[in-house]
Write a protein that holds these residues in place. Structure first.
Motif, mmCIF file in Angstrom:
data_model
loop_
_atom_site.group_PDB
_atom_site.id
_atom_site.type_symbol
_atom_site.label_atom_id
_atom_site.label_comp_id
_atom_site.label_asym_id
_atom_site.label_seq_id
_atom_site.Cartn_x
_atom_site.Cartn_y
_atom_site.Cartn_z
ATOM 1 N N GLY A 101 3.479 1.979 -2.808
ATOM 2 C CA GLY A 101 4.373 3.113 -2.956
ATOM 3 C C GLY A 101 3.705 4.452 -2.678
ATOM 4 O O GLY A 101 4.360 5.490 -2.720
ATOM 5 N N ARG A 102 2.395 4.451 -2.400
ATOM 6 C CA ARG A 102 1.691 5.708 -2.144
ATOM 7 C C ARG A 102 1.134 5.791 -0.723
ATOM 8 O O ARG A 102 0.501 6.776 -0.372
ATOM 9 C CB ARG A 102 0.551 5.891 -3.156
ATOM 10 N N SER A 103 1.355 4.777 0.093
ATOM 11 C CA SER A 103 0.787 4.794 1.447
ATOM 12 C C SER A 103 1.382 5.902 2.313
ATOM 13 O O SER A 103 0.795 6.283 3.319
ATOM 14 C CB SER A 103 0.937 3.435 2.127
ATOM 15 N N HIS A 104 2.526 6.467 1.911
ATOM 16 C CA HIS A 104 3.113 7.580 2.653
ATOM 17 C C HIS A 104 2.216 8.822 2.622
ATOM 18 O O HIS A 104 2.390 9.734 3.424
ATOM 19 C CB HIS A 104 4.498 7.933 2.094
ATOM 20 N N LEU A 105 1.228 8.847 1.732
ATOM 21 C CA LEU A 105 0.303 9.981 1.645
ATOM 22 C C LEU A 105 -0.717 9.982 2.786
ATOM 23 O O LEU A 105 -1.400 10.979 2.998
ATOM 24 C CB LEU A 105 -0.451 9.959 0.316
ATOM 25 N N ALA A 106 -0.822 8.855 3.489
ATOM 26 C CA ALA A 106 -1.856 8.717 4.514
ATOM 27 C C ALA A 106 -1.332 9.003 5.913
ATOM 28 O O ALA A 106 -0.223 8.651 6.269
ATOM 29 C CB ALA A 106 -2.448 7.316 4.471
ATOM 30 N N GLY A 107 -2.160 9.639 6.665
ATOM 31 C CA GLY A 107 -1.976 9.909 8.083
ATOM 32 C C GLY A 107 -3.362 10.104 8.642
ATOM 33 O O GLY A 107 -4.258 9.312 8.351
ATOM 34 N N ARG A 108 -3.567 11.180 9.362
ATOM 35 C CA ARG A 108 -4.918 11.503 9.833
ATOM 36 C C ARG A 108 -5.857 11.692 8.635
ATOM 37 O O ARG A 108 -7.055 11.486 8.712
ATOM 38 C CB ARG A 108 -4.860 12.774 10.670
ATOM 39 N N PHE A 109 -5.298 12.098 7.513
ATOM 40 C CA PHE A 109 -6.014 12.236 6.254
ATOM 41 C C PHE A 109 -5.056 11.839 5.137
ATOM 42 O O PHE A 109 -3.859 11.655 5.364
ATOM 43 C CB PHE A 109 -6.519 13.679 6.052
ATOM 44 N N VAL A 110 -5.580 11.668 3.931
ATOM 45 C CA VAL A 110 -4.760 11.368 2.761
ATOM 46 C C VAL A 110 -4.456 12.699 2.080
ATOM 47 O O VAL A 110 -5.360 13.469 1.767
ATOM 48 C CB VAL A 110 -5.489 10.409 1.797
ATOM 49 N N ARG A 111 -3.177 12.962 1.877
ATOM 50 C CA ARG A 111 -2.763 14.210 1.229
ATOM 51 C C ARG A 111 -2.612 13.934 -0.262
ATOM 52 O O ARG A 111 -1.572 13.482 -0.725
ATOM 53 C CB ARG A 111 -1.452 14.698 1.838
ATOM 54 N N GLY A 112 -3.677 14.144 -1.009
ATOM 55 C CA GLY A 112 -3.685 13.882 -2.438
ATOM 56 C C GLY A 112 -4.819 12.946 -2.806
ATOM 57 O O GLY A 112 -5.631 12.550 -1.976
ATOM 58 N N ALA A 113 -4.860 12.589 -4.066
ATOM 59 C CA ALA A 113 -5.949 11.756 -4.591
ATOM 60 C C ALA A 113 -5.681 10.280 -4.340
ATOM 61 O O ALA A 113 -4.572 9.798 -4.570
ATOM 62 C CB ALA A 113 -6.107 11.997 -6.086
ATOM 63 N N PRO A 114 -6.695 9.541 -3.893
ATOM 64 C CA PRO A 114 -6.538 8.089 -3.835
ATOM 65 C C PRO A 114 -6.523 7.530 -5.261
ATOM 66 O O PRO A 114 -7.002 8.182 -6.193
ATOM 67 C CB PRO A 114 -7.782 7.634 -3.071
ATOM 68 N N ASP A 115 -5.973 6.343 -5.412
ATOM 69 C CA ASP A 115 -6.015 5.695 -6.723
ATOM 70 C C ASP A 115 -7.432 5.227 -7.034
ATOM 71 O O ASP A 115 -7.870 5.283 -8.179
ATOM 72 C CB ASP A 115 -5.037 4.522 -6.754
ATOM 73 N N LEU A 116 -8.147 4.778 -6.003
ATOM 74 C CA LEU A 116 -9.509 4.284 -6.146
ATOM 75 C C LEU A 116 -10.368 4.877 -5.040
ATOM 76 O O LEU A 116 -9.982 4.839 -3.868
ATOM 77 C CB LEU A 116 -9.526 2.751 -6.055
ATOM 78 N N ALA A 117 -11.520 5.426 -5.401
ATOM 79 C CA ALA A 117 -12.498 5.932 -4.437
ATOM 80 C C ALA A 117 -13.802 5.175 -4.657
ATOM 81 O O ALA A 117 -14.255 5.035 -5.799
ATOM 82 C CB ALA A 117 -12.719 7.424 -4.628
ATOM 83 N N VAL A 118 -14.396 4.676 -3.576
ATOM 84 C CA VAL A 118 -15.646 3.922 -3.645
ATOM 85 C C VAL A 118 -16.726 4.686 -2.896
ATOM 86 O O VAL A 118 -16.517 5.090 -1.747
ATOM 87 C CB VAL A 118 -15.484 2.514 -3.026
ATOM 88 N N GLU A 119 -17.867 4.865 -3.540
ATOM 89 C CA GLU A 119 -19.022 5.522 -2.928
ATOM 90 C C GLU A 119 -20.208 4.572 -2.962
ATOM 91 O O GLU A 119 -20.559 4.054 -4.017
ATOM 92 C CB GLU A 119 -19.397 6.803 -3.686
ATOM 93 N N VAL A 120 -20.816 4.334 -1.800
ATOM 94 C CA VAL A 120 -22.077 3.600 -1.729
ATOM 95 C C VAL A 120 -23.164 4.670 -1.728
ATOM 96 O O VAL A 120 -23.246 5.478 -0.814
ATOM 97 C CB VAL A 120 -22.162 2.727 -0.464
ATOM 98 N N VAL A 121 -23.964 4.698 -2.781
ATOM 99 C CA VAL A 121 -24.960 5.759 -2.925
ATOM 100 C C VAL A 121 -26.278 5.342 -2.287
ATOM 101 O O VAL A 121 -26.560 4.158 -2.115
ATOM 102 C CB VAL A 121 -25.180 6.138 -4.406
ATOM 103 N N SER A 122 -27.063 6.330 -1.920
ATOM 104 C CA SER A 122 -28.412 6.095 -1.422
ATOM 105 C C SER A 122 -29.349 6.971 -2.233
ATOM 106 O O SER A 122 -28.907 7.822 -3.015
ATOM 107 C CB SER A 122 -28.505 6.454 0.060
#
Length: 193
Positions: A101-122
């Motif tokens: 129900g939130r995929s409408h936020l996506a295009g060239r970029f996501v307009r708003g906060a993702p539900d989940l953000a993953v960061e691979v740290v170094s």
């Protein structure tokens, strides 16, 4: 330890640097595309060194597992898609998930906060990811963030309600990732990294 993808050892452990101040999200999206990760946080444009092979292996393992889960249960997964979080904040998570129900936020970029953000740290980006990005995610509505650390072979899952972080749990690679957003086991991490 795998060799970095780039040949210049001077930048292999370089920390993200601010290359411009006073930038807006609108200006950010007029910049030419770059192979170097860029993040705009509170008007400061940060550029990070290119990722290593190990970073990309972990990113792809998680993205594949998350995409398979989303195909069965709904939602949408993106790899390194910018998220326009505020007028002066655009962050590019390594992997992000939008719930059904939130995929409408996506295009060239996501307009708003993702539900989940993953960061691979170094080693170079750990402080930036764990401090600047973590704070921005919490401040701008991300419900869950994962920090995947190839050095310690751990995943730290931070959960919240989109306004404040409530809990933090850390597990080792190969253990079930304790996510409130998705239930997909180990995320293929026992085979990656």
């Amino acid at each position: 330890m795998p060799e970095p993808r780039f040949s210049d050892s001077r930048i292999a452990d370089a920390q993200p640097v601010v290359i411009q101040t006073g930038m807006t999200a609108e200006l950010y999206f007029t910049l030419a595309e770059s192979s170097q990760p860029q993040n705009l946080i509170d008007g400061l444009l940060y550029v990070s060194p290119p990722p290593t092979d190990q970073h990309e292996d972990l990113l792809l393992a998680l993205a594949e597992a998350l995409a398979a889960w989303a195909r069965e249960r709904g939602g949408k997964v993106f790899v390194q898609r910018p998220c326009w979080l505020a007028d002066t904040t655009v962050i590019e998570p390594d992997v992000l998930y939008l719930a059904p129900g939130r995929s409408h936020l996506a295009g060239r970029f996501v307009r708003g906060a993702p539900d989940l953000a993953v960061e691979v740290v170094s080693t170079a980006t750990a402080a930036f990811d764990n401090e600047a990005k973590f704070a921005a995610y919490g401040k701008h509505g991300v419900r869950e963030a994962w920090f995947v650390d190839p050095e310690t072979r751990t995943v730290t899952v931070v959960s919240g309600d989109g306004q404040a972080w409530r809990s933090e749990r850390t597990v080792g690679f190969g253990e079930v990732i304790p996510s409130e957003m998705v239930d997909f086991g180990t995320g293929n991490l026992e085979r990656a990294g």
